[in-house]
Enzyme design. Structure first.
Site, PDB file in Angstrom:
ATOM      1  N   GLN A  86       4.576  41.213   0.772  1.00  0.00           N
ATOM      2  CA  GLN A  86       4.765  42.272   1.762  1.00  0.00           C
ATOM      3  C   GLN A  86       3.673  43.332   1.624  1.00  0.00           C
ATOM      4  OE1 GLN A  86       7.038  42.163   4.266  1.00  0.00           O
ATOM      5  NE2 GLN A  86       6.232  44.058   5.089  1.00  0.00           N
ATOM      6  N   ASP A 141       2.488  33.685   6.244  1.00  0.00           N
ATOM      7  CA  ASP A 141       2.007  34.876   6.962  1.00  0.00           C
ATOM      8  C   ASP A 141       0.737  34.558   7.759  1.00  0.00           C
ATOM      9  OD1 ASP A 141       3.353  37.309   6.988  1.00  0.00           O
ATOM     10  OD2 ASP A 141       2.814  37.780   4.916  1.00  0.00           O
ATOM     11  N   LYS A 160      14.087  40.026   6.630  1.00  0.00           N
ATOM     12  CA  LYS A 160      13.622  38.646   6.461  1.00  0.00           C
ATOM     13  C   LYS A 160      14.645  37.831   5.668  1.00  0.00           C
ATOM     14  CE  LYS A 160       8.841  40.142   6.989  1.00  0.00           C
ATOM     15  NZ  LYS A 160       7.564  40.543   6.385  1.00  0.00           N
TER      16      LYS A 160
HETATM   17  N1  GUN Z   1       3.372  44.432   6.650  1.00  0.00           N
HETATM   18  C1  GUN Z   1       3.378  44.699   7.976  1.00  0.00           C
HETATM   19  N2  GUN Z   1       3.405  43.541   8.688  1.00  0.00           N
HETATM   20  C2  GUN Z   1       3.401  42.530   7.786  1.00  0.00           C
HETATM   21  C3  GUN Z   1       3.424  41.117   7.907  1.00  0.00           C
HETATM   22  O1  GUN Z   1       3.435  40.520   8.984  1.00  0.00           O
HETATM   23  N3  GUN Z   1       3.428  40.440   6.720  1.00  0.00           N
HETATM   24  C4  GUN Z   1       3.398  41.047   5.525  1.00  0.00           C
HETATM   25  N4  GUN Z   1       3.378  40.289   4.417  1.00  0.00           N
HETATM   26  N5  GUN Z   1       3.373  42.360   5.375  1.00  0.00           N
HETATM   27  C5  GUN Z   1       3.383  43.102   6.507  1.00  0.00           C
END
Ligand code: GUN
Length: 293
Positions: free
Chosen positions: A96, A119, A52
């Site tokens: 996350q 998100d 990211k």
């Molecule tokens: N863990 C697995 N997929 C995601 C996601 O799309 N966002 C976040 N914050 N954590 C994750």
């Protein structure tokens, strides 16, 4: 058979986004700013967050990584969230997942300012999604819709079977594909661990969305001829031939189904890069106040 190439599509959207950021900055605005909170040292989470941050750098976003130890208390984590909520320079941020067991995910999600929830996990954004309003769509479903749309996959009137009912993939995906729109207008069956006969359901599917986190779960004899298969699974399985000691496989047994399907996402390089791309599209929307003033 078409391989739905998430890497190639992500690169294309990255170039488009880079151009949009340049224009924004030329017009005197600041660059979009994404922050990520990473708790603990889960290797998969570290790798996702690194991707990211790299994407931010590639498109000209500012990024901030906030790392916290696995033993952080819930209160301390909420303090960090509050700090990001109050920081006017940060347009959007993510926490996350997964979080350590002693932290209540629900409390954390509710603490995030929904205007910065890129998100799309906050009930405000989830509710807006369910109502068909403009919102921050959850990144993985958003990435999948973008992929379907850009590959010209026809969803209208199709029977879609979603496997897995998680809040971040299966459930929102089932809502989005059943909504009036394009992509959308599907008849959706949402299957899960208590579904009586998943194979029977899958054999009726024109489109399969697999999001259960079980390596190679879907086999060739569970898929209808000509189906479109979207594999959300990113599972690490031990592989002594790899330097890292593992390789990534999806929820779908790619080699077993590939000769039956009309289109399929590979793992890695399918849905994964599209999830990151969708997060960036949401961050751009947050920075330009496309959803909330
Ligand atoms: N863990 C697995 N997929 C995601 C996601 O799309 N966002 C976040 N914050 N954590 C994750």
């Amino acid at each position: 058979m078409t391989i739905l190439d998430g890497n190639a599509l992500s690169s294309k959207i990255k170039e488009e986004l880079k151009g949009r950021v340049e224009k924004l900055v030329t017009e005197g605005n600041k660059a979009p700013h994404l922050a990520a909170i990473l708790v603990g040292d889960n290797p998969a989470s570290q790798s996702y967050v690194t991707n990211k941050i790299k994407f931010c750098e590639a498109v000209g976003f500012t990024s901030t990584l906030v790392r916290k130890p696995a033993n952080i208390s819930e209160e301390e984590l909420i303090d960090v969230i509050q700090m990001l909520n109050d920081d006017d320079d940060i347009d959007g941020y993510i926490v996350q997942l997964p979080l350590p067991g002693h932290i209540n995910d629900e409390k954390i999600t509710l603490a995030i300012d929904y205007r910065k929830d890129v998100d799309g996990f906050h009930p405000m954004n989830f509710g807006r999604m369910a109502e068909g309003m403009t919102t921050f769509l959850p990144a993985t479903p958003y990435g999948i819709l973008e992929m379907m749309s850009r590959y010209g996959i026809d969803t209208d009137g199709k029977h879609c079977v979603v496997v897995g009912r998680s809040n971040i993939v299966g459930t929102p995906m089932s809502i989005l594909l059943s909504r009036k729109g394009n992509p959308g207008n599907c008849t959706v069956t949402l299957t899960h661990s208590r579904t009586r006969d998943i194979k029977e359901e899958l054999l009726r599917a024109d489109i399969i969305i697999a999001a259960i986190g079980i390596p190679n779960f879907i086999k060739g004899d569970m898929v209808k001829e000509g189906a479109v298969v979207i594999d959300v699974g990113i599972n690490r399985v031990t592989d002594d031939n790899k330097k890292s000691g593992y390789r990534l496989v999806g929820d779908v047994d790619f080699d077993d189904v590939k000769d039956k399907v009309s289109a399929i996402t590979p793992v890695p390089g399918g849905v994964g890069p599209m999830t990151v791309t969708a997060l960036m599209l949401n961050t751009f929307k947050a920075a330009t106040k496309e959803i909330y003033r």
